[in-house]
Design a protein around this motif. Structure first.
Motif, PDB file in Angstrom:
ATOM      1  N   ASP A  64      24.357  18.163  27.318  1.00  0.00           N
ATOM      2  CA  ASP A  64      23.110  18.114  27.992  1.00  0.00           C
ATOM      3  C   ASP A  64      22.529  17.013  27.916  1.00  0.00           C
ATOM      4  OD1 ASP A  64      23.559  21.458  28.834  1.00  0.00           O
ATOM      5  OD2 ASP A  64      23.080  22.178  27.340  1.00  0.00           O
ATOM      6  N   VAL A  65      21.970  16.455  28.610  1.00  0.00           N
ATOM      7  CA  VAL A  65      21.412  14.991  28.731  1.00  0.00           C
ATOM      8  C   VAL A  65      19.609  15.412  28.964  1.00  0.00           C
ATOM      9  CG1 VAL A  65      21.285  13.007  30.434  1.00  0.00           C
ATOM     10  CG2 VAL A  65      23.671  14.579  29.606  1.00  0.00           C
ATOM     11  N   VAL A  66      18.937  13.973  28.864  1.00  0.00           N
ATOM     12  CA  VAL A  66      17.288  13.899  29.046  1.00  0.00           C
ATOM     13  C   VAL A  66      17.807  12.685  29.220  1.00  0.00           C
ATOM     14  CG1 VAL A  66      15.364  13.712  27.878  1.00  0.00           C
ATOM     15  CG2 VAL A  66      16.962  15.188  26.143  1.00  0.00           C
ATOM     16  N   ALA A  67      16.685  13.380  31.163  1.00  0.00           N
ATOM     17  CA  ALA A  67      16.326  12.670  31.696  1.00  0.00           C
ATOM     18  C   ALA A  67      15.087  11.529  32.323  1.00  0.00           C
ATOM     19  CB  ALA A  67      17.017  12.449  33.339  1.00  0.00           C
ATOM     20  N   ILE A  68      14.654  10.343  31.433  1.00  0.00           N
ATOM     21  CA  ILE A  68      13.140   9.810  31.695  1.00  0.00           C
ATOM     22  C   ILE A  68      13.106   8.786  32.285  1.00  0.00           C
ATOM     23  CG2 ILE A  68      12.045   8.957  29.649  1.00  0.00           C
ATOM     24  CD1 ILE A  68      13.394   9.441  27.944  1.00  0.00           C
ATOM     25  N   LEU A  69      12.049   9.651  33.483  1.00  0.00           N
ATOM     26  CA  LEU A  69      11.662   8.529  34.587  1.00  0.00           C
ATOM     27  C   LEU A  69      10.314   8.546  34.576  1.00  0.00           C
ATOM     28  CD1 LEU A  69      11.529  10.754  37.476  1.00  0.00           C
ATOM     29  CD2 LEU A  69      12.442  11.764  35.039  1.00  0.00           C
ATOM     30  N   ALA A  70       9.503   7.394  35.132  1.00  0.00           N
ATOM     31  CA  ALA A  70       7.729   7.225  35.373  1.00  0.00           C
ATOM     32  C   ALA A  70       7.519   7.667  37.059  1.00  0.00           C
ATOM     33  CB  ALA A  70       8.138   5.897  34.965  1.00  0.00           C
ATOM     34  N   GLU A  74      11.444  12.327  23.642  1.00  0.00           N
ATOM     35  CA  GLU A  74      12.221  12.041  22.169  1.00  0.00           C
ATOM     36  C   GLU A  74      12.217  12.938  21.080  1.00  0.00           C
ATOM     37  OE1 GLU A  74      12.130   9.074  18.413  1.00  0.00           O
ATOM     38  OE2 GLU A  74      11.971   8.090  20.751  1.00  0.00           O
ATOM     39  N   LYS A  75      11.796  14.189  21.243  1.00  0.00           N
ATOM     40  CA  LYS A  75      10.902  15.426  20.493  1.00  0.00           C
ATOM     41  C   LYS A  75      12.794  16.262  21.279  1.00  0.00           C
ATOM     42  CE  LYS A  75       6.594  14.955  18.956  1.00  0.00           C
ATOM     43  NZ  LYS A  75       5.175  15.969  18.914  1.00  0.00           N
ATOM     44  N   MET A  76      12.590  16.170  22.280  1.00  0.00           N
ATOM     45  CA  MET A  76      13.101  17.214  22.885  1.00  0.00           C
ATOM     46  C   MET A  76      14.869  16.743  23.170  1.00  0.00           C
ATOM     47  SD  MET A  76      11.967  19.835  24.432  1.00  0.00           S
ATOM     48  CE  MET A  76      13.420  20.681  25.150  1.00  0.00           C
ATOM     49  N   ALA A  77      15.128  15.430  23.128  1.00  0.00           N
ATOM     50  CA  ALA A  77      15.983  13.967  22.689  1.00  0.00           C
ATOM     51  C   ALA A  77      16.792  14.581  22.003  1.00  0.00           C
ATOM     52  CB  ALA A  77      15.751  12.921  23.470  1.00  0.00           C
ATOM     53  N   GLY A 118      21.864  15.717  22.476  1.00  0.00           N
ATOM     54  CA  GLY A 118      22.848  14.844  23.918  1.00  0.00           C
ATOM     55  C   GLY A 118      22.548  13.797  23.940  1.00  0.00           C
ATOM     56  N   PRO A 119      23.213  13.063  24.947  1.00  0.00           N
ATOM     57  CA  PRO A 119      22.655  11.475  25.497  1.00  0.00           C
ATOM     58  C   PRO A 119      21.590  12.047  26.619  1.00  0.00           C
ATOM     59  CG  PRO A 119      24.914  12.007  25.993  1.00  0.00           C
ATOM     60  CD  PRO A 119      24.843  13.848  25.579  1.00  0.00           C
ATOM     61  N   VAL A 150      20.882   9.139  19.699  1.00  0.00           N
ATOM     62  CA  VAL A 150      19.463   9.808  19.146  1.00  0.00           C
ATOM     63  C   VAL A 150      19.281  10.847  18.059  1.00  0.00           C
ATOM     64  CG1 VAL A 150      19.821  11.808  20.676  1.00  0.00           C
ATOM     65  CG2 VAL A 150      17.445  10.675  20.141  1.00  0.00           C
ATOM     66  N   ASN A 151      20.444  10.543  17.737  1.00  0.00           N
ATOM     67  CA  ASN A 151      20.789  11.294  16.768  1.00  0.00           C
ATOM     68  C   ASN A 151      20.058  10.986  14.614  1.00  0.00           C
ATOM     69  OD1 ASN A 151      21.221  14.045  17.749  1.00  0.00           O
ATOM     70  ND2 ASN A 151      23.522  13.238  17.709  1.00  0.00           N
ATOM     71  N   THR A 152      20.716   8.949  15.540  1.00  0.00           N
ATOM     72  CA  THR A 152      21.232   8.900  14.093  1.00  0.00           C
ATOM     73  C   THR A 152      19.617   8.015  13.914  1.00  0.00           C
ATOM     74  OG1 THR A 152      22.515   7.273  14.849  1.00  0.00           O
ATOM     75  CG2 THR A 152      23.203   9.351  13.608  1.00  0.00           C
ATOM     76  N   SER A 153      18.851   7.912  15.433  1.00  0.00           N
ATOM     77  CA  SER A 153      18.430   6.197  15.757  1.00  0.00           C
ATOM     78  C   SER A 153      16.878   6.529  14.976  1.00  0.00           C
ATOM     79  CB  SER A 153      17.669   6.276  17.403  1.00  0.00           C
ATOM     80  OG  SER A 153      19.046   5.834  18.175  1.00  0.00           O
ATOM     81  N   GLY A 154      16.400   5.019  14.130  1.00  0.00           N
ATOM     82  CA  GLY A 154      14.772   5.705  13.943  1.00  0.00           C
ATOM     83  C   GLY A 154      13.847   5.910  14.923  1.00  0.00           C
TER      84      GLY A 154
END
Length: 295
Positions: free
Chosen positions: A111-117, A216-219, A224-225, A250-254
């Protein structure tokens, strides 16, 4: 009183939504003249522009103010038009590239997190649901006026997108996971968090700025991507979205790497076309001294 206003305005908005675009844009031109005359949130907008672009002249900032007013009026009538816009028409008005990234993730069971503004006409973005296989689910903050909140929810779900309140997001995500329903979770990233909810500050458009960390928390929860919905305005009434994948894992990013990534993408878009961002809110209402204590 708010209910009375809604029942007076709703039939009018319903009728306006049947008017052809070329007529609606003439109405938008008149609205532009009106809000220029009134000076709608002029001080707030010019103050925000001065903070974001201190190197620019007052003449330049006033020019962007006028362009912002024009875009705001266009956005208003375009949103009203959504009520009776067909799938064929919305596909003409906003196009998408790289949606295959989302389908490929769905095929892998992700499942994908899509970020927008709040940039361009963000209310057209839920129509992305017409361009991929999984369910599109948009997270929103309810309006105080319940009648207009229902009106906006109806517009946002016109093309099959689901909607969930911020406080119920995690529960819905868990329900989707339990039912093995593939979905894309759309999250607005540029709202100002409540003071008690501030967890991260960064420099955004030259200003110490508190950033919502929910995406970021939901990701990290969904594992997922992550993609960024990079919106651009081609010409009056026409938009394009480039689906930009997060280059890391996202699983290994700082911590806050993903947050910094989408903040910089938005900042780049604003610097390229500043009039398309929503300048009329007090985005920098918190004191920078609070930011400094966090360093």
């Amino acid at each position: 009183m708010t209910k009375i206003l809604y029942y007076l305005w709703h039939p009018l908005l319903w009728l306006i939504s049947y008017i052809p675009f070329w007529v609606l844009y003439r109405i938008s031109d008149l609205l532009y003249l009106l809000i220029r005359l009134i000076g709608y949130r002029r001080k707030v907008i010019l103050s925000n522009l001065e903070k974001a672009f201190p190197e620019k002249s007052l003449h330049w900032r006033k020019k962007i103010l006028r362009k912002f007013y024009r875009h705001l009026c266009d956005t208003f009538i375009e949103i009203i038009k959504l009520q009776h816009m067909s799938e064929k028409e919305i596909k003409r008005r906003i196009t998408f590239s790289n949606t295959h990234i989302i389908d490929e993730a769905s095929d892998r069971g992700e499942d994908v997190v899509a970020i927008l503004a709040h940039y361009g006409n963000w209310e057209y973005c839920p129509s992305i649901n017409l361009h991929f296989k999984p369910l599109s689910c948009s997270v929103y903050r309810p309006l105080k006026n319940k009648e207009f909140d229902k009106y906006m929810l109806n517009l946002r779900s016109r093309f099959g997108s689901d909607n969930v309140t911020m406080k119920n997001t995690l529960r819905h995500v868990l329900q989707f996971k339990k039912s093995n329903t593939r979905f894309v979770l759309g999250l607005i990233s540029d709202q100002s968090p409540a003071r008690k909810e501030i967890q991260y500050w960064t420099t955004f458009l030259n200003q110490p700025t508190p950033i919502i960390t929910g995406p970021e928390k939901m990701a990290r929860i969904m594992k997922g991507p992550v993609v960024y919905i990079k919106l651009s305005k081609l010409r009056r009434g026409y938009y394009h979205v480039d689906v930009v994948p997060y280059p890391g894992d996202v699983n290994t990013s700082g911590e806050h790497d993903l947050t910094e990534w989408h903040v910089r993408l938005l900042e780049e878009s604003i610097r390229n076309r500043p009039e398309l961002w929503l300048w009329s809110h007090k985005r920098w209402k918190y004191q920078s001294s609070f930011y400094e204590t966090k360093q």
